[in-house]
Design a protein around this motif. Sequence first.
Motif, mmCIF file in Angstrom:
data_model
loop_
_atom_site.group_PDB
_atom_site.id
_atom_site.type_symbol
_atom_site.label_atom_id
_atom_site.label_comp_id
_atom_site.label_asym_id
_atom_site.label_seq_id
_atom_site.Cartn_x
_atom_site.Cartn_y
_atom_site.Cartn_z
ATOM 1 N N UNK A 94 0.820 -1.213 0.000
ATOM 2 C CA UNK A 94 0.000 0.000 0.000
ATOM 3 C C UNK A 94 0.856 1.265 0.000
ATOM 4 N N UNK A 95 1.895 1.311 0.794
ATOM 5 C CA UNK A 95 2.703 2.522 0.926
ATOM 6 C C UNK A 95 3.707 2.689 -0.208
ATOM 7 N N UNK A 96 4.208 1.590 -0.733
ATOM 8 C CA UNK A 96 5.202 1.649 -1.812
ATOM 9 C C UNK A 96 4.847 0.635 -2.894
ATOM 10 N N UNK A 97 3.725 0.864 -3.588
ATOM 11 C CA UNK A 97 3.300 -0.133 -4.580
ATOM 12 C C UNK A 97 4.260 -0.213 -5.759
ATOM 13 N N UNK A 98 4.553 -1.431 -6.181
ATOM 14 C CA UNK A 98 5.353 -1.614 -7.382
ATOM 15 C C UNK A 98 4.460 -1.388 -8.604
ATOM 16 N N UNK A 99 4.996 -1.610 -9.784
ATOM 17 C CA UNK A 99 4.277 -1.290 -11.012
ATOM 18 C C UNK A 99 3.762 -2.545 -11.710
ATOM 19 N N UNK A 100 2.696 -2.339 -12.490
ATOM 20 C CA UNK A 100 2.208 -3.375 -13.398
ATOM 21 C C UNK A 100 2.257 -2.769 -14.796
ATOM 22 N N UNK A 101 3.091 -3.323 -15.666
ATOM 23 C CA UNK A 101 3.177 -2.808 -17.027
ATOM 24 C C UNK A 101 1.824 -2.904 -17.720
ATOM 25 N N UNK A 140 -7.327 -6.745 -8.273
ATOM 26 C CA UNK A 140 -6.155 -5.917 -8.029
ATOM 27 C C UNK A 140 -6.372 -5.097 -6.774
ATOM 28 N N UNK A 141 -5.372 -5.088 -5.893
ATOM 29 C CA UNK A 141 -5.416 -4.258 -4.692
ATOM 30 C C UNK A 141 -4.151 -3.404 -4.623
ATOM 31 N N UNK A 142 -4.358 -2.124 -4.270
ATOM 32 C CA UNK A 142 -3.255 -1.184 -4.049
ATOM 33 C C UNK A 142 -2.430 -0.929 -5.307
ATOM 34 N N UNK A 143 -3.073 -1.007 -6.452
ATOM 35 C CA UNK A 143 -2.439 -0.628 -7.707
ATOM 36 C C UNK A 143 -2.820 0.827 -7.989
ATOM 37 N N UNK A 144 -1.869 1.701 -8.169
ATOM 38 C CA UNK A 144 -2.157 3.125 -8.361
ATOM 39 C C UNK A 144 -2.695 3.367 -9.772
ATOM 40 N N UNK A 145 -4.027 3.464 -9.869
ATOM 41 C CA UNK A 145 -4.678 3.604 -11.164
ATOM 42 C C UNK A 145 -4.977 5.061 -11.491
ATOM 43 N N UNK A 146 -5.588 5.778 -10.552
ATOM 44 C CA UNK A 146 -5.953 7.167 -10.812
ATOM 45 C C UNK A 146 -7.216 7.252 -11.637
ATOM 46 N N UNK A 147 -7.077 7.437 -12.950
ATOM 47 C CA UNK A 147 -8.225 7.471 -13.856
ATOM 48 C C UNK A 147 -8.456 6.065 -14.405
ATOM 49 N N UNK A 148 -9.619 5.523 -14.144
ATOM 50 C CA UNK A 148 -9.944 4.169 -14.603
ATOM 51 C C UNK A 148 -10.557 4.266 -15.993
ATOM 52 N N UNK A 149 -9.740 3.989 -16.996
ATOM 53 C CA UNK A 149 -10.241 3.988 -18.366
ATOM 54 C C UNK A 149 -9.770 2.724 -19.065
ATOM 55 N N UNK A 150 -10.094 2.598 -20.336
ATOM 56 C CA UNK A 150 -9.785 1.364 -21.055
ATOM 57 C C UNK A 150 -8.294 1.163 -21.272
ATOM 58 N N UNK A 151 -7.490 2.182 -21.004
ATOM 59 C CA UNK A 151 -6.050 2.080 -21.233
ATOM 60 C C UNK A 151 -5.253 1.815 -19.962
ATOM 61 N N UNK A 152 -5.926 1.644 -18.816
ATOM 62 C CA UNK A 152 -5.139 1.474 -17.595
ATOM 63 C C UNK A 152 -4.349 0.161 -17.626
ATOM 64 N N UNK A 153 -4.924 -0.867 -18.249
ATOM 65 C CA UNK A 153 -4.220 -2.101 -18.569
ATOM 66 C C UNK A 153 -4.807 -2.633 -19.868
#
Length: 291
Positions: free
Chosen positions: A110-117, A131-144
């Motif tokens: 939660x405090x230092x989340x790694x990345x998901x390409x 997915x938990x604690x993934x820094x998404x911000x804006x949830x759109x079709x391009x987040x993954x």
Amino acid sequence: MNFPTFLTIFLFHPVSNSAAKIYQNATELYISGLTGTFKYEILSDFADVSKLKIFDNRVTKIEPGAVCSSPSVKSVELNFAGNPGAPTLTKDVFRLCQFQLQQLFIRLDFDNPSQIDKEALRDLNLRDLSLQCHKIGILDQDFLTLNTLNLTRLVLSNCYIHEIDKHFFSRMEKLEEVEISYNRNLTHLPKNLFIKTPNLKRLFLQYNRIRELEWDEFAGLNFLQELNLSGNRLAYFDARNISENLPNLRRLKILKNLLPCQLKEKFSSDLKSMMNHSVEVVYTRFSCREY
């Protein structure tokens, strides 16, 4: 109740020189205490395992294909909570997973989340993604980049979401359950957000900060049976619009919102009178008359 019997094995890890614990039954394999590199050969002796869970770890690298190196693995949980040095999850991490993996749960620190390409999950044919604690911000079709052809369950919890694009669910027609929860900056939902998910039966939106709803956000959810709006900032619930947009609703949770208890009680009565079947409205742990 019968609980699965696990065999505990201590695995001597060749990179870190530390002992990891492996808990195994016939089809499930839990690995804790693993440090350094998660090597491809770790699962080589577990050909019949269908569920893999890695937790309480200090993994800093995952070799390509290691996650699905056991050919029968269908469910994988990667829990990196408490591991600020967890590796970036890339497409190589999930090599060999594209034809066998059905369920994937990823929890980052939660405090230092790694990345998901963005391309990490592109080739997977998942039915269940959490997915938990993934820094998404804006949830759109391009987040993954996701293959949503067979996706029936999607959970995004504690993902720092502050906005949802109105087209996000447009290619997820088979979804039956969605959870978007514990996002402190999510204050609203776009109109007709779920219009392209007609098969949705369960929708969990608890503990965001949603302040106002027009209730047409839920248009098209003719088969929805359960809705959880607990822990938001809603001060009004429209019984008529809810009954019209959610004609098959069976359970509605509205605990810990701004509407006073007595008005929640009135709303519950109004909604029940408008539905042509029984509906449970959960609005307090006690009777309003006890306050």
